[in-house]
Scaffold this motif. Structure first.
Motif, PDB file in Angstrom:
ATOM      1  N   UNK A   1      36.980 -26.630 -33.661  1.00 38.14           N
ATOM      2  CA  UNK A   1      36.089 -27.780 -33.856  1.00 38.14           C
ATOM      3  C   UNK A   1      36.216 -28.405 -35.241  1.00 38.14           C
ATOM      4  N   UNK A   2      36.745 -27.655 -36.203  1.00 38.56           N
ATOM      5  CA  UNK A   2      36.930 -28.248 -37.538  1.00 38.56           C
ATOM      6  C   UNK A   2      38.325 -28.820 -37.707  1.00 38.56           C
ATOM      7  N   UNK A   3      39.184 -28.630 -36.710  1.00 41.88           N
ATOM      8  CA  UNK A   3      40.554 -29.161 -36.813  1.00 41.88           C
ATOM      9  C   UNK A   3      40.549 -30.675 -36.659  1.00 41.88           C
ATOM     10  N   UNK A   4      41.532 -31.308 -37.276  1.00 38.04           N
ATOM     11  CA  UNK A   4      41.638 -32.770 -37.167  1.00 38.04           C
ATOM     12  C   UNK A   4      41.922 -33.145 -35.710  1.00 38.04           C
ATOM     13  N   UNK A   5      42.791 -32.333 -35.075  1.00 46.22           N
ATOM     14  CA  UNK A   5      43.126 -32.570 -33.674  1.00 46.22           C
ATOM     15  C   UNK A   5      42.857 -31.280 -32.893  1.00 46.22           C
ATOM     16  N   UNK A   6      41.612 -31.089 -32.408  1.00 50.54           N
ATOM     17  CA  UNK A   6      41.237 -29.824 -31.757  1.00 50.54           C
ATOM     18  C   UNK A   6      42.152 -29.449 -30.590  1.00 50.54           C
TER      19      UNK A   6
ATOM     20  N   UNK B   1      31.586 -22.367 -28.054  1.00 53.36           N
ATOM     21  CA  UNK B   1      30.781 -23.585 -28.177  1.00 53.36           C
ATOM     22  C   UNK B   1      29.829 -23.516 -29.374  1.00 53.36           C
ATOM     23  N   UNK B   2      29.705 -22.341 -29.988  1.00 54.41           N
ATOM     24  CA  UNK B   2      28.793 -22.190 -31.120  1.00 54.41           C
ATOM     25  C   UNK B   2      29.150 -23.157 -32.259  1.00 54.41           C
ATOM     26  N   UNK B   3      30.431 -23.519 -32.364  1.00 53.35           N
ATOM     27  CA  UNK B   3      30.866 -24.405 -33.440  1.00 53.35           C
ATOM     28  C   UNK B   3      30.920 -25.874 -33.011  1.00 53.35           C
ATOM     29  N   UNK B   4      30.492 -26.160 -31.802  1.00 57.32           N
ATOM     30  CA  UNK B   4      30.477 -27.552 -31.327  1.00 57.32           C
ATOM     31  C   UNK B   4      29.350 -28.318 -32.021  1.00 57.32           C
ATOM     32  N   UNK B   5      29.374 -29.626 -31.874  1.00 58.18           N
ATOM     33  CA  UNK B   5      28.316 -30.483 -32.388  1.00 58.18           C
ATOM     34  C   UNK B   5      27.245 -30.596 -31.297  1.00 58.18           C
ATOM     35  N   UNK B   6      26.090 -29.943 -31.522  1.00 57.49           N
ATOM     36  CA  UNK B   6      25.072 -29.886 -30.462  1.00 57.49           C
ATOM     37  C   UNK B   6      24.460 -31.250 -30.166  1.00 57.49           C
ATOM     38  N   UNK B   7      24.653 -32.199 -31.075  1.00 56.01           N
ATOM     39  CA  UNK B   7      24.212 -33.571 -30.804  1.00 56.01           C
ATOM     40  C   UNK B   7      25.159 -34.277 -29.844  1.00 56.01           C
ATOM     41  N   UNK B   8      26.350 -33.696 -29.679  1.00 57.68           N
ATOM     42  CA  UNK B   8      27.368 -34.280 -28.790  1.00 57.68           C
ATOM     43  C   UNK B   8      27.971 -33.184 -27.916  1.00 57.68           C
ATOM     44  N   UNK B   9      27.099 -32.396 -27.346  1.00 53.69           N
ATOM     45  CA  UNK B   9      27.544 -31.232 -26.579  1.00 53.69           C
ATOM     46  C   UNK B   9      28.378 -31.648 -25.363  1.00 53.69           C
ATOM     47  N   UNK B  10      27.963 -32.727 -24.735  1.00 52.53           N
ATOM     48  CA  UNK B  10      28.684 -33.215 -23.555  1.00 52.53           C
ATOM     49  C   UNK B  10      30.106 -33.640 -23.957  1.00 52.53           C
ATOM     50  N   UNK B  11      30.227 -34.404 -25.028  1.00 48.42           N
ATOM     51  CA  UNK B  11      31.541 -34.858 -25.517  1.00 48.42           C
ATOM     52  C   UNK B  11      32.427 -33.663 -25.882  1.00 48.42           C
ATOM     53  N   UNK B  12      31.865 -32.698 -26.612  1.00 50.50           N
ATOM     54  CA  UNK B  12      32.665 -31.553 -27.060  1.00 50.50           C
ATOM     55  C   UNK B  12      33.065 -30.649 -25.894  1.00 50.50           C
ATOM     56  N   UNK B  13      32.174 -30.509 -24.916  1.00 51.99           N
ATOM     57  CA  UNK B  13      32.523 -29.705 -23.735  1.00 51.99           C
ATOM     58  C   UNK B  13      33.641 -30.387 -22.953  1.00 51.99           C
TER      59      UNK B  13
ATOM     60  N   UNK C   1      26.837 -12.984 -35.105  1.00 51.27           N
ATOM     61  CA  UNK C   1      25.649 -13.704 -35.578  1.00 51.27           C
ATOM     62  C   UNK C   1      25.929 -15.105 -36.086  1.00 51.27           C
ATOM     63  N   UNK C   2      27.124 -15.303 -36.640  1.00 57.32           N
ATOM     64  CA  UNK C   2      27.423 -16.603 -37.240  1.00 57.32           C
ATOM     65  C   UNK C   2      28.871 -16.995 -36.988  1.00 57.32           C
ATOM     66  N   UNK C   3      29.108 -18.299 -36.863  1.00 57.37           N
ATOM     67  CA  UNK C   3      30.465 -18.807 -36.770  1.00 57.37           C
ATOM     68  C   UNK C   3      31.063 -18.947 -38.163  1.00 57.37           C
ATOM     69  N   UNK C   4      32.352 -19.223 -38.218  1.00 59.86           N
ATOM     70  CA  UNK C   4      32.997 -19.557 -39.485  1.00 59.86           C
ATOM     71  C   UNK C   4      33.323 -18.388 -40.395  1.00 59.86           C
ATOM     72  N   UNK C   5      33.269 -17.139 -39.897  1.00 58.69           N
ATOM     73  CA  UNK C   5      33.585 -15.985 -40.749  1.00 58.69           C
ATOM     74  C   UNK C   5      35.073 -15.644 -40.706  1.00 58.69           C
ATOM     75  N   UNK C   6      35.512 -14.797 -41.673  1.00 54.86           N
ATOM     76  CA  UNK C   6      36.919 -14.388 -41.726  1.00 54.86           C
ATOM     77  C   UNK C   6      37.167 -13.148 -40.877  1.00 54.86           C
ATOM     78  N   UNK C   7      38.320 -13.119 -40.250  1.00 55.32           N
ATOM     79  CA  UNK C   7      38.775 -12.006 -39.412  1.00 55.32           C
ATOM     80  C   UNK C   7      38.806 -10.704 -40.216  1.00 55.32           C
ATOM     81  N   UNK C   8      38.204  -9.633 -39.667  1.00 57.17           N
ATOM     82  CA  UNK C   8      38.242  -8.321 -40.323  1.00 57.17           C
ATOM     83  C   UNK C   8      39.586  -7.669 -39.989  1.00 57.17           C
TER      84      UNK C   8
END
Ligand code: ZN
Length: 208
Positions: free
Chosen positions: A193-198, A1-13, A134-141
């Motif tokens: 969450x960044x996909x066109x069709x999650x 959920x870290x990458x969800x839109x916190x302004x629309x948490x209910x919608x994203x959940x 610590x952060x979302x959006x990083x590359x796989x090690x």
């Protein structure tokens, strides 16, 4: 959920709730164990109201023994703490176990699998961090795949029912490789969450 839109948490959940995903993964950060702050109990409670999925809470906080019970009471079905964040892993395990929630332990990229040997028989799940927490959006090690295979081998010896979860930089491009190494559960944030069709992206990863 870290990458969800916190302004629309209910919608994203609710989107996750409708999707083929089986768990909702919640990253709790305290600004001390990791250099970022995310959210705590009230947000977890709000998320738990919007989904019937399994609530998987990943604590990136120091002295988790102080808070694990409250997270279980706030709706976590699984509480995962970091082995690096406490001097008393066994106490954390006992406290979580007593609530009836499942018990998880997580290791950062620099922590070897061998550090888990003593507590491996006592937990339900190990969460392997495949990025620095610590952060979302990083590359796989890349070295993480080898680590997952090593953990699966150790688990076969000490706790064959162990669930291996992998968190960080997961997408449809590497999901097959990570499942192949022995992972049972993959955490995906920005890839979903960044996909066109999650919802379609989730199906793609599950079938990878
Ligand atoms: Zn996480």
């Amino acid at each position: 959920m870290l990458s969800a839109d916190f302004g629309h948490l209910d919608r994203d959940t609710r989107m996750i709730d409708r999707s083929a995903a089986e768990w909702v993964h919640i990253d709790v950060m305290d600004g001390v164990f990791v250099p970022n702050i995310s959210f705590g109990f009230p947000v977890l409670k709000a998320i738990s109201k919007a989904t019937t999925k399994f609530l998987d809470v990943h604590l990136m906080i120091v002295e988790p023994e102080k808070y694990v019970v409250r997270f279980a009471e706030a709706g976590a079905a699984l509480v995962t703490f970091h082995i690096e964040a406490t001097t008393d892993s066994k106490r954390c395990i006992e406290l979580i176990r007593a609530t009836g929630a499942q018990v998880g332990v997580s290791i950062k990229p620099a922590t070897p699998v061998e550090a888990l040997r003593e507590i491996l028989p006592l937990v339900d799940l190990v969460l392997v961090m495949s990025v620095e927490p610590g952060f979302g959006g990083q590359s796989y090690i890349e070295g993480s795949t080898e680590k997952i295979a090593e953990l699966r081998k150790l688990a076969n010896e000490l706790n064959p029912k162990l669930i291996i979860e992998v968190d960080g930089g997961i997408s449809a491009a590497n999901a097959g490789e990570v499942f192949g190494a022995g992972a049972d559960v993959l955490v995906a944030g920005s890839a979903v969450f960044r996909a066109e069709d999650p919802e379609a992206e989730i199906v793609k990863m599950l079938n990878a």
